[in-house]
Scaffold this motif. Structure first.
Motif, PDB file in Angstrom:
ATOM      1  N   THR A  53       0.811  -1.220   0.000  1.00  0.00           N
ATOM      2  CA  THR A  53       0.000   0.000   0.000  1.00  0.00           C
ATOM      3  C   THR A  53       0.844   1.269   0.000  1.00  0.00           C
ATOM      4  OG1 THR A  53      -0.139  -0.123   2.407  1.00  0.00           O
ATOM      5  CG2 THR A  53      -1.948  -1.092   1.146  1.00  0.00           C
ATOM      6  N   GLU A  54       2.010   1.237   0.636  1.00  0.00           N
ATOM      7  CA  GLU A  54       2.869   2.412   0.706  1.00  0.00           C
ATOM      8  C   GLU A  54       3.885   2.457  -0.431  1.00  0.00           C
ATOM      9  OE1 GLU A  54       2.208   4.724   3.021  1.00  0.00           O
ATOM     10  OE2 GLU A  54       0.599   3.387   3.679  1.00  0.00           O
ATOM     11  N   GLY A  55       3.809   1.506  -1.351  1.00  0.00           N
ATOM     12  CA  GLY A  55       4.757   1.450  -2.463  1.00  0.00           C
ATOM     13  C   GLY A  55       4.479   2.527  -3.496  1.00  0.00           C
ATOM     14  N   THR A  56       5.498   2.918  -4.206  1.00  0.00           N
ATOM     15  CA  THR A  56       5.358   3.934  -5.248  1.00  0.00           C
ATOM     16  C   THR A  56       5.383   3.245  -6.602  1.00  0.00           C
ATOM     17  OG1 THR A  56       7.751   4.236  -5.286  1.00  0.00           O
ATOM     18  CG2 THR A  56       6.500   5.666  -3.809  1.00  0.00           C
ATOM     19  N   HIS A  57       5.946   3.879  -7.586  1.00  0.00           N
ATOM     20  CA  HIS A  57       6.043   3.269  -8.906  1.00  0.00           C
ATOM     21  C   HIS A  57       7.035   2.104  -8.913  1.00  0.00           C
ATOM     22  CE1 HIS A  57       9.151   6.381  -8.728  1.00  0.00           C
ATOM     23  NE2 HIS A  57       9.829   5.644  -9.594  1.00  0.00           N
ATOM     24  N   TYR A  58       7.727   1.881  -7.804  1.00  0.00           N
ATOM     25  CA  TYR A  58       8.643   0.750  -7.675  1.00  0.00           C
ATOM     26  C   TYR A  58       7.937  -0.507  -7.161  1.00  0.00           C
ATOM     27  CZ  TYR A  58      12.323   4.188  -8.234  1.00  0.00           C
ATOM     28  OH  TYR A  58      13.126   5.169  -8.722  1.00  0.00           O
ATOM     29  N   ASN A  59       6.625  -0.469  -7.048  1.00  0.00           N
ATOM     30  CA  ASN A  59       5.870  -1.607  -6.531  1.00  0.00           C
ATOM     31  C   ASN A  59       6.009  -2.816  -7.463  1.00  0.00           C
ATOM     32  OD1 ASN A  59       4.308  -2.582  -4.462  1.00  0.00           O
ATOM     33  ND2 ASN A  59       2.796  -0.952  -4.628  1.00  0.00           N
ATOM     34  N   HIS A  60       5.769  -3.997  -6.926  1.00  0.00           N
ATOM     35  CA  HIS A  60       5.958  -5.250  -7.657  1.00  0.00           C
ATOM     36  C   HIS A  60       4.689  -5.660  -8.402  1.00  0.00           C
ATOM     37  CE1 HIS A  60       4.188  -6.449  -3.808  1.00  0.00           C
ATOM     38  NE2 HIS A  60       3.668  -7.447  -4.484  1.00  0.00           N
ATOM     39  N   GLU A  61       4.855  -6.592  -9.327  1.00  0.00           N
ATOM     40  CA  GLU A  61       3.720  -7.183 -10.033  1.00  0.00           C
ATOM     41  C   GLU A  61       3.135  -8.294  -9.152  1.00  0.00           C
ATOM     42  OE1 GLU A  61       2.944  -9.918 -13.944  1.00  0.00           O
ATOM     43  OE2 GLU A  61       4.700  -8.598 -13.949  1.00  0.00           O
ATOM     44  N   PRO A  62       1.830  -8.298  -8.876  1.00  0.00           N
ATOM     45  CA  PRO A  62       1.256  -9.236  -7.902  1.00  0.00           C
ATOM     46  C   PRO A  62       1.367 -10.716  -8.257  1.00  0.00           C
ATOM     47  CG  PRO A  62      -0.257  -7.439  -8.309  1.00  0.00           C
ATOM     48  CD  PRO A  62       0.854  -7.297  -9.296  1.00  0.00           C
ATOM     49  N   THR A  63       1.231 -11.091  -9.529  1.00  0.00           N
ATOM     50  CA  THR A  63       1.174 -12.518  -9.863  1.00  0.00           C
ATOM     51  C   THR A  63       2.369 -13.001 -10.670  1.00  0.00           C
ATOM     52  OG1 THR A  63      -0.127 -12.005 -11.810  1.00  0.00           O
ATOM     53  CG2 THR A  63      -1.339 -12.617  -9.818  1.00  0.00           C
ATOM     54  N   ARG A  64       3.517 -12.395 -10.515  1.00  0.00           N
ATOM     55  CA  ARG A  64       4.681 -12.821 -11.287  1.00  0.00           C
ATOM     56  C   ARG A  64       5.168 -14.185 -10.786  1.00  0.00           C
ATOM     57  NH1 ARG A  64       9.765 -12.608  -9.477  1.00  0.00           N
ATOM     58  NH2 ARG A  64      10.104 -11.822  -7.401  1.00  0.00           N
ATOM     59  N   GLU A  65       5.946 -14.867 -11.628  1.00  0.00           N
ATOM     60  CA  GLU A  65       6.502 -16.154 -11.193  1.00  0.00           C
ATOM     61  C   GLU A  65       7.728 -15.891 -10.327  1.00  0.00           C
ATOM     62  OE1 GLU A  65       9.185 -17.650 -14.927  1.00  0.00           O
ATOM     63  OE2 GLU A  65       7.045 -18.070 -14.987  1.00  0.00           O
ATOM     64  N   ARG A  66       7.862 -16.691  -9.263  1.00  0.00           N
ATOM     65  CA  ARG A  66       8.945 -16.516  -8.301  1.00  0.00           C
ATOM     66  C   ARG A  66       9.758 -17.805  -8.217  1.00  0.00           C
ATOM     67  NH1 ARG A  66       4.283 -14.169  -6.973  1.00  0.00           N
ATOM     68  NH2 ARG A  66       4.383 -11.956  -6.494  1.00  0.00           N
ATOM     69  N   LYS A  67      11.068 -17.652  -8.226  1.00  0.00           N
ATOM     70  CA  LYS A  67      11.954 -18.809  -8.172  1.00  0.00           C
ATOM     71  C   LYS A  67      12.012 -19.335  -6.744  1.00  0.00           C
ATOM     72  CE  LYS A  67      16.657 -20.253  -9.171  1.00  0.00           C
ATOM     73  NZ  LYS A  67      17.978 -19.821  -9.600  1.00  0.00           N
ATOM     74  N   LEU A  68      11.969 -20.652  -6.608  1.00  0.00           N
ATOM     75  CA  LEU A  68      12.087 -21.294  -5.305  1.00  0.00           C
ATOM     76  C   LEU A  68      13.515 -21.787  -5.122  1.00  0.00           C
ATOM     77  CD1 LEU A  68       8.778 -23.315  -5.072  1.00  0.00           C
ATOM     78  CD2 LEU A  68       9.314 -21.099  -4.103  1.00  0.00           C
ATOM     79  N   LEU A  69      14.008 -21.671  -3.912  1.00  0.00           N
ATOM     80  CA  LEU A  69      15.391 -22.012  -3.606  1.00  0.00           C
ATOM     81  C   LEU A  69      15.448 -23.319  -2.831  1.00  0.00           C
ATOM     82  CD1 LEU A  69      16.411 -18.445  -2.449  1.00  0.00           C
ATOM     83  CD2 LEU A  69      16.731 -19.452  -4.704  1.00  0.00           C
ATOM     84  N   LEU A  70      15.924 -24.359  -3.490  1.00  0.00           N
ATOM     85  CA  LEU A  70      16.098 -25.685  -2.894  1.00  0.00           C
ATOM     86  C   LEU A  70      17.465 -26.202  -3.306  1.00  0.00           C
ATOM     87  CD1 LEU A  70      12.636 -27.068  -3.925  1.00  0.00           C
ATOM     88  CD2 LEU A  70      13.384 -26.879  -1.579  1.00  0.00           C
ATOM     89  N   ASN A  71      17.966 -27.206  -2.568  1.00  0.00           N
ATOM     90  CA  ASN A  71      19.239 -27.782  -2.995  1.00  0.00           C
ATOM     91  C   ASN A  71      18.999 -28.809  -4.106  1.00  0.00           C
ATOM     92  OD1 ASN A  71      18.648 -30.280  -1.732  1.00  0.00           O
ATOM     93  ND2 ASN A  71      19.453 -29.525   0.217  1.00  0.00           N
ATOM     94  N   LYS A  72      20.076 -29.227  -4.760  1.00  0.00           N
ATOM     95  CA  LYS A  72      19.970 -30.087  -5.948  1.00  0.00           C
ATOM     96  C   LYS A  72      19.295 -31.418  -5.658  1.00  0.00           C
ATOM     97  CE  LYS A  72      23.870 -28.280  -8.555  1.00  0.00           C
ATOM     98  NZ  LYS A  72      25.169 -28.579  -9.152  1.00  0.00           N
ATOM     99  N   ARG A  73      19.569 -31.971  -4.499  1.00  0.00           N
ATOM    100  CA  ARG A  73      18.980 -33.272  -4.148  1.00  0.00           C
ATOM    101  C   ARG A  73      17.458 -33.152  -4.048  1.00  0.00           C
ATOM    102  NH1 ARG A  73      17.603 -34.699   0.758  1.00  0.00           N
ATOM    103  NH2 ARG A  73      18.961 -33.159   1.689  1.00  0.00           N
ATOM    104  N   GLU A  74      16.977 -32.099  -3.393  1.00  0.00           N
ATOM    105  CA  GLU A  74      15.536 -31.901  -3.257  1.00  0.00           C
ATOM    106  C   GLU A  74      14.890 -31.622  -4.611  1.00  0.00           C
ATOM    107  OE1 GLU A  74      15.292 -30.127   1.274  1.00  0.00           O
ATOM    108  OE2 GLU A  74      15.709 -28.753  -0.390  1.00  0.00           O
ATOM    109  N   LEU A  75      15.567 -30.825  -5.448  1.00  0.00           N
ATOM    110  CA  LEU A  75      15.031 -30.543  -6.782  1.00  0.00           C
ATOM    111  C   LEU A  75      14.914 -31.825  -7.605  1.00  0.00           C
ATOM    112  CD1 LEU A  75      16.871 -27.244  -7.706  1.00  0.00           C
ATOM    113  CD2 LEU A  75      14.421 -27.543  -7.409  1.00  0.00           C
ATOM    114  N   LYS A  76      15.906 -32.696  -7.497  1.00  0.00           N
ATOM    115  CA  LYS A  76      15.871 -33.961  -8.246  1.00  0.00           C
ATOM    116  C   LYS A  76      14.727 -34.845  -7.759  1.00  0.00           C
ATOM    117  CE  LYS A  76      18.787 -37.845  -9.697  1.00  0.00           C
ATOM    118  NZ  LYS A  76      17.655 -38.676  -9.928  1.00  0.00           N
ATOM    119  N   GLN A  77      14.528 -34.910  -6.433  1.00  0.00           N
ATOM    120  CA  GLN A  77      13.433 -35.708  -5.889  1.00  0.00           C
ATOM    121  C   GLN A  77      12.083 -35.176  -6.355  1.00  0.00           C
ATOM    122  OE1 GLN A  77      14.050 -35.527  -1.670  1.00  0.00           O
ATOM    123  NE2 GLN A  77      15.650 -37.099  -1.675  1.00  0.00           N
TER     124      GLN A  77
END
Length: 157
Positions: free
Chosen positions: A75-99
């Motif tokens: 609500t207090e953001g200016t023109h630098y506000n984010h896009e609400p439904t953009r795709e976001r990268k998840l951070l996992l280690n390689k073993r978990e990603l493979k599983q």
């Protein structure tokens, strides 16, 4: 010392859950992942303006992305506000990603977010689950079990 106590007291705990997910899916395994956020997204999460109900995860190459999760504009953001439904990268280690990648290859199995929270260190984390969709009779079984547990709890008191 007093500053730390005030900071802990003022810090609001954020625990946003996808309650519909446990009704619609059977969880095969669960993981906790970090999220790559931009700009004002963390401020909006701390206010609790997140909708996980339509979210799901998909692989793009060897990386896992979170889609259709709405983080409302700050609500207090200016023109630098984010896009609400953009795709976001998840951070996992390689073993978990493979599983997860191996598990998601099966027919009828998907990866869904179940809970979004702020860790003790102040980072946004999401609990994701490898899940299989329930059939109608499975949902009825769960409702029966829940009713039986509720009745037994009432009889004890």
């Amino acid at each position: 010392m007093a500053k730390n106590k005030d900071k802990d007291r003022l810090q609001k705990t954020v625990n946003i859950s996808n309650r519909r997910a446990s009704y619609e899916y059977q969880f095969l395994s669960k993981y906790t992942a970090g999220i790559m956020l931009r700009g004002t997204e963390i401020k909006s999460i701390r206010e609790g303006n997140v909708n996980l109900s339509d979210g799901y995860c998909v692989f793009n190459g060897n990386e896992l992305f979170l889609l259709q999760v709405t983080i409302s504009k700050y609500t207090e953001g200016t023109h630098y506000n984010h896009e609400p439904t953009r795709e976001r990268k998840l951070l996992l280690n390689k073993r978990e990603l493979k599983q997860l990648k191996d598990g998601a290859q099966e027919q009828g199995v998907t990866i869904i977010p179940t809970r979004l929270f702020i860790s003790d260190r102040g980072f946004a984390k999401v609990d994701i689950a490898l899940a299989k969709g329930k059939k109608l009779f499975d949902k009825r079984e769960d409702i029966k079990e829940r009713d039986v547990k509720r009745e037994m709890a009432r009889e004890r008191f």
